[in-house]
Design an enzyme around this catalytic site. Structure first.
Site, mmCIF file in Angstrom:
data_model
loop_
_atom_site.group_PDB
_atom_site.id
_atom_site.type_symbol
_atom_site.label_atom_id
_atom_site.label_comp_id
_atom_site.label_asym_id
_atom_site.label_seq_id
_atom_site.Cartn_x
_atom_site.Cartn_y
_atom_site.Cartn_z
ATOM 1 N N ASP A 153 -7.121 0.072 -3.704
ATOM 2 C CA ASP A 153 -8.189 1.073 -3.826
ATOM 3 C C ASP A 153 -8.907 0.960 -5.166
ATOM 4 O OD1 ASP A 153 -6.231 1.909 -5.527
ATOM 5 O OD2 ASP A 153 -5.888 3.854 -4.580
ATOM 6 N N GLU A 184 0.840 -1.213 0.000
ATOM 7 C CA GLU A 184 0.000 0.000 0.000
ATOM 8 C C GLU A 184 0.870 1.256 0.000
ATOM 9 O OE1 GLU A 184 -2.156 1.755 -1.261
ATOM 10 O OE2 GLU A 184 -3.878 0.709 -0.408
HETATM 11 O O1 AHR Z 1 0.594 0.591 -3.338
HETATM 12 C C1 AHR Z 1 0.293 0.846 -4.647
HETATM 13 C C2 AHR Z 1 -1.153 1.225 -4.826
HETATM 14 O O2 AHR Z 1 -1.387 2.480 -4.245
HETATM 15 C C3 AHR Z 1 -2.192 0.375 -4.167
HETATM 16 O O3 AHR Z 1 -2.446 -0.837 -4.807
HETATM 17 C C4 AHR Z 1 -3.375 1.267 -4.219
HETATM 18 O O4 AHR Z 1 -4.311 0.975 -3.213
HETATM 19 C C5 AHR Z 1 -2.781 2.658 -4.055
HETATM 20 O O5 AHR Z 1 -3.256 3.520 -5.045
#
Ligand code: AHR
Length: 517
Positions: free
Chosen positions: A314, A238
């Site tokens: 997300d 994340e």
């Molecule tokens: O960590 C990379 C990305 O960042 C994740 O998959 C996403 O949730 C966020 O936009």
């Protein structure tokens, strides 16, 4: 509601699998058992004390004794669904069941069943913080392979495609240890965020550092990168794709592009590791093994326990890739257990599927030369400079690199039928030749049934007796044709100007040529 009976069956199978694996070693069950002849990767993890709590595959059973459904498809013609199971317990997918159920229409994959007995099935991902939804579903025909000599289909994730389960059972949360592996197509990737498989947020939002622990595959270098130009296996923790101890460049994470790629990730309190290898042969290499990133939120972790496939936490859904199988475990697997899992994977026998011969085999790069003399024999089928319409134009060795690439296509198994073909742009991955109002265009595969039909062409002997003609799968009287230097699907005489019978046979006959780009 998805097969509650699976949960009961899975618990029984776990017990059987555990006994067999412990008694008979990691790869081969005791001779003479009337059940499965081989062990699956989840039997190996169980024997190592780190049982699978999610096990997804569209190609094979991941337990020697599993005999339930692998996935579900839905066909466009009437929205009916069908579970696709196994040829035998512990064996390979019954791809013929998909072929017959989806014949004459198109199909998408609606469910990837969890074989672990935990009920952690994957279904269509909903909208998230980064992008709306629901996401697209994968075309069921777009990733044909053979496994152990048996035809099977993978999950082809075009940008916009995603699967998720926010209400799981037994998946690690907080700082709890877990492991996971997946088999990807190492030649199908992009730089979009994020082709992931693993642990993510339960509310489809970016809830902060350390709220994810998922395998990532692609050449996105916004957060991290390894040696070479990619693609890389990285960990999506994340707000960061990690190729090593911290964000940014980590030289020990190599570019990997094996046609079948094993990617492994595990994480526990202040430790994690990234490993990978060729899923067809050999062992695993360790790309990283050490402490958690030195940045707020990653130690301890805040895992939430949802499962994602093809998207970011997300619902960032701009990535592409292909998934064949993957599991998540309870507990931090030992390297020895993971090595035995890799041995099981290489023994499974993954190979590229081939639904055509010669240079029209899926995966080949080709150019298509017009055969109409005298106008057009130096002309090739290409998308135009605006990367939208499809035309023919003269192409030769002095053409610009862009013009050559515009005239180059990657042959794919037909989006709507694996016995036909589709053509993906060589310089615009994910975009396919398709007809709309009988004219040809280049567009992103949106995963919808009509697009798949419009992008599928069946090769036949050239209508002029020369080369190959390409019949539209949904308008079988119409063939890929150039007319006035623009590309259409056309019948031999008809109401549109491009259906003109004059030169129809030559205009619809093409020579499959060496790729320009
Ligand atoms: O960590 C990379 C990305 O960042 C994740 O998959 C996403 O949730 C966020 O936009």
């Amino acid at each position: 509601m998805i097969k509650p009976s699976l949960r009961r069956a899975g618990r029984a199978l776990l017990a059987v699998g555990a006994t067999a694996a412990l008694a008979a070693g990691l790869l081969t069950a005791a001779a003479g058992t009337s059940q499965a002849a081989t062990q699956g990767p989840c039997d190996v993890y169980l024997a190592g004390g780190t049982p699978c709590v999610a096990a997804h595959s569209t190609t094979r059973a991941l337990y020697g004794a599993y005999n339930g459904p692998l996935y579900q498809v839905r066909r466009a013609v009437d929205n009916a669904t069908r579970d696709i199971g196994l040829l035998s317990a512990g064996g390979y997918a019954d791809a013929a069941a998909q072929d017959s159920f989806c014949a004459g229409t198109s199909c998408v994959i609606t469910v990837l069943y969890d074989q672990s007995g935990k009920g952690n099935h994957l279904t269509q991902a909903p909208a998230g913080g980064a992008a709306g939804g629901p996401d697209n579903l994968a075309n069921a025909f777009e990733a044909p392979v053979t496994v152990g000599g048996h035809k099977a289909y993978g999950v082809y994730v075009a940008p916009g495609t995603g699967y998720r389960n926010n209400n799981t059972n037994g998946i690690a949360t907080g700082d709890q240890p877990e492991g996971m592996y997946a088999i990807f197509d190492g030649t199908h990737f992009n730089g979009g965020c994020c082709f992931d498989y693993g642990n993510a947020e339960t509310n489809n939002l970016d809830t902060g550092n350390g709220h994810m622990e998922a395998l990532y595959f692609g050449n996105n270098n916004s957060w991290g990168s390894g040696s070479g130009n990619g693609p890389w296996v990285m960990a999506d923790l994340e707000n960061g794709l990690f190729s090593g101890v911290n964000r940014g460049f980590n030289a020990n994470d190599p570019s990997v592009n094996n046609r079948f790629l094993t990617a492994m990730l595990k994480g526990g309190p202040n430790q994690w590791a990234l490993r990978g290898g060729d899923a067809q042969s050999g062992g695993l290499s360790t790309f990283y093994n050490g402490a958690r990133p030195n940045a707020t939120g990653y130690n301890p972790m805040h895992k939430e326990g949802a499962i994602i496939l093809g998207i970011g936490g997300d619902n960032s859904k701009w990535a592409q890739g292909t998934f064949y199988e993957g599991v998540m475990t309870q507990g931090y697997p030992s390297d020895a257990t993971e090595n035995a899992v890799q041995a099981n994977i290489t023994a499974a026998g993954y190979h590229s599927g081939s639904t055509a011969t010669g240079t029209l085999a899926p995966g080949s790069r080709i150019s298509l030369r017009a055969t109409t003399a005298p106008c057009c024999t130096s002309h090739y089928l290409r998308h135009d400079d605006a990367d939208n319409k499809v035309v023919i134009s003269s192409t030769d060795s002095s053409s610009s690199a862009t013009d050559k690439a515009d005239a180059t296509w990657i042959v794919r198994a037909g989006l709507a039928s694996s016995s036909c073909l589709s053509f993906e742009s060589a310089n615009h991955p994910g975009q396919f030749l398709h007809h709309y109002n009988y004219e040809l265009y280049l567009d992103v595969d949106n995963g919808a049934g009509p697009f798949a039909q419009d992008a599928t062409f069946c090769p036949t002997t050239g209508n002029s007796g020369v080369g190959t003609s390409f019949q539209s799968v949904n308008f079988p009287t119409k063939y890929l044709r150039h007319y006035n230097y623009t590309a259409y699907i056309a019948s031999n005489g008809g109401s549109n100007s491009w259906d003109s019978a004059t030169s129809w046979a030559a205009d619809t006959s093409w020579l499959v040529a060496q790729p320009w780009g």
